[in-house]
Scaffold this motif. Structure first.
Motif, PDB file in Angstrom:
ATOM      1  N   UNK A  67       0.850  -1.197   0.000  1.00 25.99           N
ATOM      2  CA  UNK A  67       0.000   0.000   0.000  1.00 25.99           C
ATOM      3  C   UNK A  67       0.889   1.253   0.000  1.00 25.99           C
ATOM      4  N   UNK A  68       0.416   2.322  -0.605  1.00 29.35           N
ATOM      5  CA  UNK A  68       1.213   3.546  -0.755  1.00 29.35           C
ATOM      6  C   UNK A  68       1.775   4.034   0.577  1.00 29.35           C
ATOM      7  N   UNK A  69       0.983   4.023   1.625  1.00 30.98           N
ATOM      8  CA  UNK A  69       1.454   4.518   2.926  1.00 30.98           C
ATOM      9  C   UNK A  69       2.617   3.687   3.455  1.00 30.98           C
ATOM     10  N   UNK A  70       2.522   2.372   3.339  1.00 29.64           N
ATOM     11  CA  UNK A  70       3.598   1.484   3.796  1.00 29.64           C
ATOM     12  C   UNK A  70       4.833   1.651   2.923  1.00 29.64           C
ATOM     13  N   UNK A  71       4.633   1.726   1.626  1.00 31.65           N
ATOM     14  CA  UNK A  71       5.743   1.888   0.693  1.00 31.65           C
ATOM     15  C   UNK A  71       6.523   3.165   0.992  1.00 31.65           C
ATOM     16  N   UNK A  72       5.825   4.266   1.226  1.00 34.32           N
ATOM     17  CA  UNK A  72       6.490   5.540   1.505  1.00 34.32           C
ATOM     18  C   UNK A  72       7.146   5.527   2.889  1.00 34.32           C
ATOM     19  N   UNK A  73       6.555   4.812   3.836  1.00 31.80           N
ATOM     20  CA  UNK A  73       7.174   4.691   5.158  1.00 31.80           C
ATOM     21  C   UNK A  73       8.505   3.953   5.054  1.00 31.80           C
ATOM     22  N   UNK A  74       8.542   2.912   4.230  1.00 34.04           N
ATOM     23  CA  UNK A  74       9.762   2.107   4.082  1.00 34.04           C
ATOM     24  C   UNK A  74      10.759   2.716   3.099  1.00 34.04           C
ATOM     25  N   UNK A  75      10.262   3.418   2.091  1.00 34.08           N
ATOM     26  CA  UNK A  75      11.106   4.014   1.042  1.00 34.08           C
ATOM     27  C   UNK A  75      10.638   5.444   0.779  1.00 34.08           C
ATOM     28  N   UNK A  76      10.959   6.395   1.679  1.00 36.11           N
ATOM     29  CA  UNK A  76      10.409   7.749   1.542  1.00 36.11           C
ATOM     30  C   UNK A  76      10.787   8.454   0.234  1.00 36.11           C
ATOM     31  N   UNK A  77      11.876   8.055  -0.395  1.00 40.12           N
ATOM     32  CA  UNK A  77      12.284   8.722  -1.639  1.00 40.12           C
ATOM     33  C   UNK A  77      11.416   8.324  -2.833  1.00 40.12           C
ATOM     34  N   UNK A  78      10.509   7.376  -2.654  1.00 42.62           N
ATOM     35  CA  UNK A  78       9.596   7.003  -3.737  1.00 42.62           C
ATOM     36  C   UNK A  78       8.388   7.954  -3.797  1.00 42.62           C
ATOM     37  N   UNK A  79       8.285   8.844  -2.806  1.00 43.33           N
ATOM     38  CA  UNK A  79       7.168   9.790  -2.780  1.00 43.33           C
ATOM     39  C   UNK A  79       7.374  10.871  -3.842  1.00 43.33           C
ATOM     40  N   UNK A  80       6.303  11.194  -4.545  1.00 37.55           N
ATOM     41  CA  UNK A  80       6.362  12.314  -5.478  1.00 37.55           C
ATOM     42  C   UNK A  80       6.616  13.565  -4.654  1.00 37.55           C
ATOM     43  N   UNK A  81       7.350  14.498  -5.212  1.00 33.17           N
ATOM     44  CA  UNK A  81       7.721  15.662  -4.434  1.00 33.17           C
ATOM     45  C   UNK A  81       7.715  16.928  -5.277  1.00 33.17           C
ATOM     46  N   UNK A  82       7.665  18.039  -4.601  1.00 34.81           N
ATOM     47  CA  UNK A  82       7.519  18.201  -3.159  1.00 34.81           C
ATOM     48  C   UNK A  82       6.073  17.988  -2.701  1.00 34.81           C
ATOM     49  N   UNK A  83       5.959  17.632  -1.442  1.00 35.32           N
ATOM     50  CA  UNK A  83       4.673  17.606  -0.759  1.00 35.32           C
ATOM     51  C   UNK A  83       4.681  18.845   0.128  1.00 35.32           C
ATOM     52  N   UNK A  84       3.750  19.748  -0.119  1.00 35.58           N
ATOM     53  CA  UNK A  84       3.698  21.004   0.620  1.00 35.58           C
ATOM     54  C   UNK A  84       2.478  20.972   1.523  1.00 35.58           C
ATOM     55  N   UNK A  85       2.702  21.250   2.803  1.00 39.00           N
ATOM     56  CA  UNK A  85       1.637  21.175   3.804  1.00 39.00           C
ATOM     57  C   UNK A  85       1.526  22.516   4.515  1.00 39.00           C
ATOM     58  N   UNK A  86       0.330  23.056   4.537  1.00 42.04           N
ATOM     59  CA  UNK A  86       0.041  24.292   5.271  1.00 42.04           C
ATOM     60  C   UNK A  86      -1.248  24.066   6.039  1.00 42.04           C
ATOM     61  N   UNK A  87      -1.118  23.715   7.295  1.00 41.25           N
ATOM     62  CA  UNK A  87      -2.296  23.387   8.096  1.00 41.25           C
ATOM     63  C   UNK A  87      -2.949  22.128   7.554  1.00 41.25           C
ATOM     64  N   UNK A  88      -4.219  22.220   7.193  1.00 46.03           N
ATOM     65  CA  UNK A  88      -4.940  21.083   6.632  1.00 46.03           C
ATOM     66  C   UNK A  88      -4.784  20.975   5.113  1.00 46.03           C
ATOM     67  N   UNK A  89      -4.278  22.024   4.482  1.00 46.08           N
ATOM     68  CA  UNK A  89      -4.138  22.056   3.024  1.00 46.08           C
ATOM     69  C   UNK A  89      -2.854  21.352   2.582  1.00 46.08           C
ATOM     70  N   UNK A  90      -2.921  20.694   1.423  1.00 42.88           N
ATOM     71  CA  UNK A  90      -1.762  19.987   0.868  1.00 42.88           C
ATOM     72  C   UNK A  90      -1.700  20.181  -0.640  1.00 42.88           C
ATOM     73  N   UNK A  91      -0.489  20.250  -1.141  1.00 41.07           N
ATOM     74  CA  UNK A  91      -0.232  20.315  -2.579  1.00 41.07           C
ATOM     75  C   UNK A  91       0.853  19.310  -2.895  1.00 41.07           C
TER      76      UNK A  91
END
Length: 106
Positions: A67-91
């Motif tokens: 699952x994507x969450x497990x994959x990113x937990x084990x291999x964080x560099x596989x995440x598309x980037x950047x992930x931008x977080x501002x409060x509840x908003x995400x891009x």
């Protein structure tokens, strides 16, 4: 505002330059906090996984089927980037549309 990415990623550098007040978190060194990872997977689903990355190409089929969450937990560099977080908003990613949307938020 927090920008999750890689310090060696050109796209992350562009985003950070445009968002100078954002806090940068290198996912290779620090990972993505579980609550942020879960929220990002809930919002972006499979799009959060960068299937064009070097990390993805180096994974075997059993890792790719995680699952994507497990994959990113084990291999964080596989995440598309950047992930931008501002409060509840995400891009996810960096484009003119995202830059325009974030203008004035920093």
């Amino acid at each position: 505002m927090i920008l999750y990415g890689l310090k060696t990623c050109d796209t992350c550098r562009k985003a950070l330059k445009a968002l100078p007040e954002a806090v940068f978190v290198d996912v290779r060194a620090e990972g993505v906090p579980p609550e942020i990872r879960a929220a990002a997977v809930g919002r972006f689903g499979a799009a959060l996984v960068n299937t064009r990355s070097t990390t993805w190409r180096g994974l075997d089929d059993s890792a790719r089927s995680l699952p994507a969450e497990t994959l990113i937990a084990e291999h964080p560099t596989v995440m598309k980037r950047p992930l931008i977080v501002a409060g509840e908003a995400m891009w996810l990613g960096w484009s003119k549309d995202i830059a325009t949307d974030l203008e004035g938020r920093t």
